[in-house]
Design a protein around this motif. Structure first.
Motif, PDB file in Angstrom:
ATOM      1  N   GLU A  62       0.824  -1.217   0.000  1.00  0.00           N
ATOM      2  CA  GLU A  62       0.000   0.000   0.000  1.00  0.00           C
ATOM      3  C   GLU A  62       0.853   1.260   0.000  1.00  0.00           C
ATOM      4  OE1 GLU A  62      -4.283  -1.565   1.643  1.00  0.00           O
ATOM      5  OE2 GLU A  62      -2.976  -0.573   3.083  1.00  0.00           O
ATOM      6  N   GLU A  63       2.036   1.185   0.603  1.00  0.00           N
ATOM      7  CA  GLU A  63       2.870   2.399   0.577  1.00  0.00           C
ATOM      8  C   GLU A  63       3.400   2.677  -0.830  1.00  0.00           C
ATOM      9  OE1 GLU A  63       7.252   0.866   2.303  1.00  0.00           O
ATOM     10  OE2 GLU A  63       5.662   1.526   3.663  1.00  0.00           O
ATOM     11  N   ARG A  64       3.288   1.690  -1.700  1.00  0.00           N
ATOM     12  CA  ARG A  64       3.624   1.904  -3.115  1.00  0.00           C
ATOM     13  C   ARG A  64       2.375   2.273  -3.932  1.00  0.00           C
ATOM     14  NH1 ARG A  64       7.450  -1.251  -1.095  1.00  0.00           N
ATOM     15  NH2 ARG A  64       9.483  -1.430  -2.096  1.00  0.00           N
ATOM     16  N   GLY A  65       1.254   2.465  -3.229  1.00  0.00           N
ATOM     17  CA  GLY A  65       0.033   2.884  -3.911  1.00  0.00           C
ATOM     18  C   GLY A  65      -0.709   1.748  -4.597  1.00  0.00           C
ATOM     19  N   ILE A  66      -0.399   0.508  -4.218  1.00  0.00           N
ATOM     20  CA  ILE A  66      -1.016  -0.651  -4.873  1.00  0.00           C
ATOM     21  C   ILE A  66      -2.311  -1.052  -4.149  1.00  0.00           C
ATOM     22  CG2 ILE A  66      -0.679  -3.088  -5.481  1.00  0.00           C
ATOM     23  CD1 ILE A  66       2.377  -2.468  -5.525  1.00  0.00           C
ATOM     24  N   ARG A  67      -3.366  -1.312  -4.933  1.00  0.00           N
ATOM     25  CA  ARG A  67      -4.635  -1.795  -4.370  1.00  0.00           C
ATOM     26  C   ARG A  67      -4.493  -3.282  -4.011  1.00  0.00           C
ATOM     27  NH1 ARG A  67     -10.225  -2.504  -7.846  1.00  0.00           N
ATOM     28  NH2 ARG A  67     -11.386  -3.582  -6.213  1.00  0.00           N
ATOM     29  N   VAL A  68      -4.816  -3.617  -2.769  1.00  0.00           N
ATOM     30  CA  VAL A  68      -4.719  -5.015  -2.312  1.00  0.00           C
ATOM     31  C   VAL A  68      -6.111  -5.497  -1.904  1.00  0.00           C
ATOM     32  CG1 VAL A  68      -3.648  -6.603  -0.651  1.00  0.00           C
ATOM     33  CG2 VAL A  68      -2.382  -4.583  -1.427  1.00  0.00           C
ATOM     34  N   GLU A  69      -6.560  -6.600  -2.502  1.00  0.00           N
ATOM     35  CA  GLU A  69      -7.854  -7.195  -2.153  1.00  0.00           C
ATOM     36  C   GLU A  69      -7.605  -8.617  -1.650  1.00  0.00           C
ATOM     37  OE1 GLU A  69     -11.002  -6.076  -2.238  1.00  0.00           O
ATOM     38  OE2 GLU A  69     -10.616  -4.122  -3.159  1.00  0.00           O
ATOM     39  N   SER A  70      -7.940  -8.866  -0.393  1.00  0.00           N
ATOM     40  CA  SER A  70      -7.746 -10.205   0.178  1.00  0.00           C
ATOM     41  C   SER A  70      -9.095 -10.818   0.507  1.00  0.00           C
ATOM     42  CB  SER A  70      -6.908 -10.120   1.451  1.00  0.00           C
ATOM     43  OG  SER A  70      -5.665  -9.518   1.161  1.00  0.00           O
ATOM     44  N   LEU A  71      -9.235 -12.120   0.261  1.00  0.00           N
ATOM     45  CA  LEU A  71     -10.526 -12.775   0.471  1.00  0.00           C
ATOM     46  C   LEU A  71     -10.713 -13.231   1.917  1.00  0.00           C
ATOM     47  CD1 LEU A  71     -10.921 -14.755  -2.852  1.00  0.00           C
ATOM     48  CD2 LEU A  71     -11.324 -12.354  -2.357  1.00  0.00           C
ATOM     49  N   ALA A  72      -9.601 -13.443   2.617  1.00  0.00           N
ATOM     50  CA  ALA A  72      -9.668 -13.753   4.054  1.00  0.00           C
ATOM     51  C   ALA A  72      -8.450 -13.112   4.702  1.00  0.00           C
ATOM     52  CB  ALA A  72      -9.653 -15.259   4.287  1.00  0.00           C
ATOM     53  N   ILE A  73      -8.697 -12.331   5.742  1.00  0.00           N
ATOM     54  CA  ILE A  73      -7.564 -11.691   6.438  1.00  0.00           C
ATOM     55  C   ILE A  73      -7.471 -12.257   7.844  1.00  0.00           C
ATOM     56  CG2 ILE A  73      -6.509  -9.523   7.190  1.00  0.00           C
ATOM     57  CD1 ILE A  73      -8.046  -8.076   4.998  1.00  0.00           C
ATOM     58  N   ILE A  74      -6.339 -12.875   8.129  1.00  0.00           N
ATOM     59  CA  ILE A  74      -6.132 -13.490   9.445  1.00  0.00           C
ATOM     60  C   ILE A  74      -5.464 -12.486  10.372  1.00  0.00           C
ATOM     61  CG2 ILE A  74      -4.846 -15.300  10.674  1.00  0.00           C
ATOM     62  CD1 ILE A  74      -5.260 -17.049   8.185  1.00  0.00           C
ATOM     63  N   ASP A  75      -6.060 -12.345  11.522  1.00  0.00           N
ATOM     64  CA  ASP A  75      -5.557 -11.397  12.517  1.00  0.00           C
ATOM     65  C   ASP A  75      -4.515 -12.047  13.404  1.00  0.00           C
ATOM     66  OD1 ASP A  75      -5.828  -8.813  13.255  1.00  0.00           O
ATOM     67  OD2 ASP A  75      -7.263  -9.212  14.867  1.00  0.00           O
TER      68      ASP A  75
END
Ligand code: 5GP
Length: 192
Positions: A166-179
């Motif tokens: 994200e600091e490179r301005g890239i869109r990231v879409e994740s289907l499951a995010i583990i905390d």
């Protein structure tokens, strides 16, 4: 994505506080019905982005990428990790440090399959510290194509990958995010 999170809870094995094993549906055996749903979900999220190619890394990225490319009506290309006898000249290459194998690999893609006219969606199975995704991003940059975003099946939200991208301005879409994977238990960032 509900079906994916249920599958992770039912079949995932927490190997340590930082590694999740999902060999029964993604990394060894593949569940084609779930992969189809994953492809539909990525295609839905990126449907207005004008994607012309899906790029991934062998081998575990291939199944979700193929299903996504099928839904989007485009082709998918996988970067190779090993030098191929038939893949010698005209390559885009990048160095990737593997989180699971603790070694560096050179990954490469033939110049034939990505060009500067392409709008590329990068897909990978896991996001940990972002090295695989960055290597693929590097390859897209070398080709002169446009990177539309990165689709991740399982993100480990407690590692540094997303911030790096994200600091490179890239869109990231994740289907499951583990905390967290603490105490042998999978906890997701958001509810099921
Ligand atoms: P990164 O490059 O983001 O540090 O790590 C992502 C890559 O490492 C993915 O392509 C995936 O193959 C592997 N990986 C990272 N963490 C895990 C994990 O917890 N489980 C599995 N099965 N693979 C992982």
């Amino acid at each position: 994505m509900k079906a994916l999170k249920h599958k992770i809870l039912e079949e995932g094995n927490v190997l340590s506080e930082s590694v999740l094993k999902v060999d029964s549906f993604l990394n060894h055996q593949i569940d084609p019905v779930l992969m189809q749903q994953i492809g539909q979900e990525f295609a839905q999220r990126f449907k207005d982005a004008g994607i012309t190619k899906v790029l991934t890394l062998e081998s575990s990225g291939i199944a979700p990428s193929v299903m996504t490319a099928l839904e989007l009506g485009v082709k998918t290309v996988f970067a190779r990790k090993r030098k191929s006898l038939t893949l010698i000249d005209g390559l885009y290459s990048a160095e990737v440090y593997s989180f699971t194998k603790k070694e560096s690999n050179e990954i490469s893609v033939s110049e034939q399959y990505i060009s500067k006219e392409d709008n590329v969606l990068v897909i990978d199975d896991f996001l940990a510290n972002g090295q695989a995704a960055l290597g693929l991003t590097d390859i897209v940059e070398q080709s002169g194509a446009t990177l539309v975003g990165i689709g991740i099946v399982i993100e480990k939200g407690f590692q540094t990958g997303r911030a790096l991208l994200e600091e490179r301005g890239i869109r990231v879409e994740s289907l499951a995010i583990i905390d967290s994977l603490a105490d042998g238990k999978v906890t997701f960032k958001e509810e099921l």
